[in-house]
Write an enzyme that holds these catalytic residues in place. Structure first.
Site, mmCIF file in Angstrom:
data_model
loop_
_atom_site.group_PDB
_atom_site.id
_atom_site.type_symbol
_atom_site.label_atom_id
_atom_site.label_comp_id
_atom_site.label_asym_id
_atom_site.label_seq_id
_atom_site.Cartn_x
_atom_site.Cartn_y
_atom_site.Cartn_z
ATOM 1 N N THR A 83 0.865 -1.168 0.000
ATOM 2 C CA THR A 83 0.000 0.000 0.000
ATOM 3 C C THR A 83 0.901 1.217 0.000
ATOM 4 O OG1 THR A 83 -1.725 1.188 1.209
ATOM 5 C CG2 THR A 83 -0.108 0.028 2.517
ATOM 6 N N CYS A 196 -2.143 5.003 -4.988
ATOM 7 C CA CYS A 196 -2.874 4.081 -4.124
ATOM 8 C C CYS A 196 -2.873 2.758 -4.865
ATOM 9 C CB CYS A 196 -4.296 4.567 -3.861
ATOM 10 S SG CYS A 196 -5.326 3.338 -3.035
#
Length: 230
Positions: A83, A196
């Site tokens: 992430t 992201c």
């Protein structure tokens, strides 16, 4: 081949993409039925997201360090965080761990420089776009990113948490992202960072004329480069 420790579940949707990419890379490079040597720690993302929203980064730092220790003690030779947002914790993790953490900004910035982009758009969670940890790491690597206006940032963030992290891929949300990118490209932006790891589920290079830097793909590829070094 070295063993890569994956800190995932942030969300699991993009962690699954990492797993597929890294195993496919191993098979392509080694042939036959080869696959990647991987260990994984997977969070319950609801607990992490709640702490993010509350601004309890001290607790999040502790959780990330615990996950890293579990993986290094299990035999991981290097770690990746699946992430972008939780790379906010990398500096403290590196102080607490003895195995290296491959930073997603470093590998992304390298590709941005290679393609000669000078003003890439940074799309990601509100934390990634608005806090300094990500933009400053890019800047240390020679990349100055630009971020959308406040209203657009709110929409980008909402789509990530309310849709992409839950496996919802909606045409209207894809168009919203493309509209934001289009406006910013008209103002001089010359690339877009999918900052992201879920955004690649929604848009990719085929959707845009300017270069797209999918951090998930770049990070997974760099991890396997490191794992397969002689």
């Amino acid at each position: 081949m070295k063993t890569v420790g994956l800190i995932g579940g942030l969300s699991w949707e993009s962690t699954a993409t990492y797993y597929k990419l890294m195993n496919r890379i191993a098979a392509e490079r080694l042939g036959g039925i080869h696959s990647a040597r991987l260990l994984m720690w997977s969070f319950d993302f609801a607990e992490v997201a709640e702490l993010q929203a509350a601004g309890d980064w001290d607790r999040l730092h502790d959780l990330m360090i615990q996950a890293g220790r579990t993986l290094q003690d299990g035999g991981a030779d290097l770690l990746i965080i699946c992430t972008n947002t939780m790379h906010k914790c990398v500096d403290l993790m590196e102080e607490a761990l003895y195995v290296p953490v491959l930073h997603i900004c470093d590998v992304t910035a390298r590709e941005i420089r290679r393609q000669g982009c000078s003003a890439p758009i940074l799309l990601g969670t509100r934390y990634t776009m608005e806090q300094d940890f990500y933009k400053e790491r890019l800047a240390r690597n020679g990349v100055k990113a630009v971020i959308p206006a406040k209203q657009d940032r709110d929409e980008v963030h909402r789509i990530i948490y309310d849709e992409l992290c839950q496996g919802k891929i909606l045409p209207s949300s894809k168009q919203a992202y493309l509209d934001i990118i289009g406006r910013m490209a008209g103002e001089g932006a010359d690339g877009v960072i999918l900052g992201c790891t879920e955004i690649g589920l929604l848009i990719d290079q085929e959707d845009l004329a300017i270069p797209v830097f999918d951090t998930t793909i770049l990070h997974a590829r760099a991890a396997m480069d490191r794992a397969m070094e002689e």
